[in-house]
Design a protein around this motif. Structure first.
Motif, PDB file in Angstrom:
ATOM      1  N   ALA A  17      39.942  52.528  36.503  1.00 11.33           N
ATOM      2  CA  ALA A  17      40.446  51.546  37.458  1.00 11.33           C
ATOM      3  C   ALA A  17      39.427  50.426  37.678  1.00 11.33           C
ATOM      4  O   ALA A  17      39.781  49.241  37.768  1.00 11.33           O
ATOM      5  N   THR A  18      38.147  50.798  37.738  1.00 14.32           N
ATOM      6  CA  THR A  18      37.093  49.790  37.915  1.00 14.32           C
ATOM      7  C   THR A  18      37.030  48.863  36.713  1.00 14.32           C
ATOM      8  O   THR A  18      36.899  47.637  36.851  1.00 14.32           O
ATOM      9  N   LEU A  19      37.127  49.427  35.500  1.00 10.26           N
ATOM     10  CA  LEU A  19      37.113  48.611  34.288  1.00 10.26           C
ATOM     11  C   LEU A  19      38.318  47.671  34.240  1.00 10.26           C
ATOM     12  O   LEU A  19      38.200  46.501  33.857  1.00 10.26           O
ATOM     13  N   ALA A  20      39.490  48.195  34.622  1.00 13.06           N
ATOM     14  CA  ALA A  20      40.694  47.364  34.603  1.00 13.06           C
ATOM     15  C   ALA A  20      40.584  46.208  35.588  1.00 13.06           C
ATOM     16  O   ALA A  20      40.970  45.068  35.291  1.00 13.06           O
ATOM     17  N   GLU A  21      40.023  46.491  36.772  1.00 14.81           N
ATOM     18  CA  GLU A  21      39.838  45.431  37.761  1.00 14.81           C
ATOM     19  C   GLU A  21      38.845  44.388  37.261  1.00 14.81           C
ATOM     20  O   GLU A  21      39.033  43.184  37.434  1.00 14.81           O
ATOM     21  N   GLY A  22      37.775  44.856  36.599  1.00 17.49           N
ATOM     22  CA  GLY A  22      36.795  43.932  36.048  1.00 17.49           C
ATOM     23  C   GLY A  22      37.387  43.051  34.958  1.00 17.49           C
ATOM     24  O   GLY A  22      37.116  41.844  34.906  1.00 17.49           O
ATOM     25  N   ARG A  23      38.218  43.653  34.085  1.00 20.59           N
ATOM     26  CA  ARG A  23      38.872  42.859  33.037  1.00 20.59           C
ATOM     27  C   ARG A  23      39.818  41.824  33.640  1.00 20.59           C
ATOM     28  O   ARG A  23      39.905  40.691  33.160  1.00 20.59           O
ATOM     29  N   ALA A  24      40.549  42.244  34.673  1.00 22.54           N
ATOM     30  CA  ALA A  24      41.486  41.308  35.314  1.00 22.54           C
ATOM     31  C   ALA A  24      40.737  40.133  35.935  1.00 22.54           C
ATOM     32  O   ALA A  24      41.151  38.969  35.807  1.00 22.54           O
ATOM     33  N   ARG A  25      39.606  40.412  36.592  1.00 23.68           N
ATOM     34  CA  ARG A  25      38.819  39.326  37.178  1.00 23.68           C
ATOM     35  C   ARG A  25      38.271  38.407  36.100  1.00 23.68           C
ATOM     36  O   ARG A  25      38.271  37.182  36.248  1.00 23.68           O
ATOM     37  N   ALA A  26      37.782  39.001  35.008  1.00 21.98           N
ATOM     38  CA  ALA A  26      37.252  38.186  33.910  1.00 21.98           C
ATOM     39  C   ALA A  26      38.348  37.318  33.299  1.00 21.98           C
ATOM     40  O   ALA A  26      38.116  36.149  32.967  1.00 21.98           O
ATOM     41  N   ASP A  27      39.548  37.885  33.145  1.00 25.51           N
ATOM     42  CA  ASP A  27      40.659  37.114  32.575  1.00 25.51           C
ATOM     43  C   ASP A  27      41.044  35.957  33.484  1.00 25.51           C
ATOM     44  O   ASP A  27      41.331  34.844  33.007  1.00 25.51           O
ATOM     45  N   ARG A  28      41.061  36.202  34.803  1.00 24.98           N
ATOM     46  CA  ARG A  28      41.381  35.125  35.740  1.00 24.98           C
ATOM     47  C   ARG A  28      40.303  34.037  35.703  1.00 24.98           C
ATOM     48  O   ARG A  28      40.612  32.840  35.735  1.00 24.98           O
ATOM     49  N   TYR A  29      39.052  34.455  35.642  1.00 26.85           N
ATOM     50  CA  TYR A  29      37.946  33.498  35.608  1.00 26.85           C
ATOM     51  C   TYR A  29      37.999  32.648  34.347  1.00 26.85           C
ATOM     52  O   TYR A  29      37.908  31.418  34.397  1.00 26.85           O
ATOM     53  N   LEU A  30      38.158  33.300  33.184  1.00 22.43           N
ATOM     54  CA  LEU A  30      38.184  32.571  31.916  1.00 22.43           C
ATOM     55  C   LEU A  30      39.482  31.782  31.743  1.00 22.43           C
ATOM     56  O   LEU A  30      39.491  30.732  31.084  1.00 22.43           O
ATOM     57  N   GLY A  31      40.565  32.277  32.331  1.00 18.64           N
ATOM     58  CA  GLY A  31      41.834  31.565  32.211  1.00 18.64           C
ATOM     59  C   GLY A  31      41.810  30.211  32.888  1.00 18.64           C
ATOM     60  O   GLY A  31      42.499  29.274  32.459  1.00 18.64           O
ATOM     61  N   ALA A  32      41.030  30.100  33.958  1.00 20.92           N
ATOM     62  CA  ALA A  32      40.915  28.811  34.661  1.00 20.92           C
ATOM     63  C   ALA A  32      39.909  27.882  34.006  1.00 20.92           C
ATOM     64  O   ALA A  32      39.778  26.733  34.396  1.00 20.92           O
TER      65      ALA A  32
END
Length: 329
Positions: free
Chosen positions: A11-26
């Motif tokens: 769950a921690t890894l998934a949350e980290g990936r989601a944050r990274a995707d949001r950061y890089l997506g912008a």
């Protein structure tokens, strides 16, 4: 137990990936890689240079009761807690300017060096580390005060504010601003290393010829890299003053605002520096000549002038940067 630990880890890894995707997506741009046209994203066009300069003066005049009142208060605070620069510190600068006006243009270089020292505050070598710290702290406090006042003065439904309100309510982002400033200092490390290396090469003691040129080119690229990074942090110094804003969120938010606009913002910051130098020259040089003509030892004209110019610099830079930030929203 092992299954629970594994689920928590996933769950921690998934949350980290989601944050990274949001950061890089912008942020479609990547350092040292060309951005495909279909991914290219550009922030809102920043204000033009002349409208920004003119609008800052107009805003100061429109809200002169608050802003000029704060400017005079900051000048008084600097004088009380730091002290004024002695008039004798400007003796060499006054002499160089007088010689230039009498036809000795060879003094231009010396006059420029002394004038630059006066603007940066290094002309008075007697300033103690405590005085330098207090000068920086007072400048930061009034920077936050100006930004707080401007945010309320330019709100959609402005509420009447007083100088007292700005002074008492503007200090909460002090620690967050210090963290953003620390990030900017880290971003300036490549420029510091490049400048140091370039100074060694230009001294001629290490490299010569083509090797020196290549090294200077690499140092220049390091300086450009720091400028590219620090532009975002300059805007973050304004963003972090938003109530409830954390420093890393401010840095992330400002990096989105400056997408595609970094060099335009850098040019406007350079314009601000040049404009302040011109204002100092237009005011300080005639005052030096007037002081030399009047010879009033009991009236420290230069000390008062420099104190007011320093306070004006803080005020105008705050207004200018806040209007630059607002133009990107």
């Amino acid at each position: 137990m092992i299954g629970k630990i594994k689920a928590t880890w996933n769950a921690t890894l998934a949350e980290g990936r989601a944050r990274a995707d949001r950061y890089l997506g912008a942020r479609p741009h990547r350092s040292f890689r060309p951005t495909p046209k279909y991914k290219y994203k550009k922030g809102r066009q920043v204000a033009g240079m002349w409208p920004l300069v003119k609008g800052s003066f107009q805003l100061i005049w429109k809200e002169r009761t608050i802003l000029i009142g704060l400017m005079l208060l900051s000048a008084l605070a600097l004088f009380v807690f730091v002290g004024g620069i002695p008039t004798l510190s400007f003796a060499d600068l006054r002499r160089s300017i007088n010689e230039i006006f009498t036809g000795d243009f060879g003094q231009i270089g010396a006059a420029w060096t002394l004038f630059n020292s006066a603007v940066t505050g290094s002309l008075n070598s007697a300033t103690s580390p405590l005085q330098q710290f207090l000068a920086g702290l007072i400048s930061v406090i009034f920077w936050l005060t100006y930004i707080w006042a401007l945010r309320h003065l330019l709100a959609d439904k402005p509420q009447p504010i007083k100088i007292r309100d700005a002074l008492y309510n503007s200090g909460s982002p002090l620690v967050s601003s210090a963290m953003v400033f620390l990030a900017a200092v880290v971003q300036l490390i490549p420029a510091a290393l490049g400048s140091f290396g370039m100074a060694l090469v230009l001294s001629g003691q290490w490299l010569n010829g083509a090797e020196a040129m290549a090294f200077c080119a690499a140092a220049a690229l390091l300086c450009l890299l720091s400028i590219y990074w620090v532009v975002s942090s300059l805007i973050a110094l304004v963003v972090v003053t938003v109530p409830g804003m954390y420093p890393w969120r401010a840095l992330a938010g400002s990096s989105v605002l400056v997408i595609g606009q970094r060099w335009a913002i850098a040019l406007r910051v350079v314009l601000l520096v040049v404009l302040l130098y011109v204002i100092w020259a237009v005011v300080l040089i005639p005052m030096l000549l007037l002081d030399n003509w009047l010879k009033f030892d009991y009236l420290p004209i230069i000390t008062f002038t420099v104190q007011l110019l320093g306070a004006f610099t803080i005020m105008y830079a705050s207004v200018y940067m806040y209007k630059l930030y607002r133009s990107m929203l």
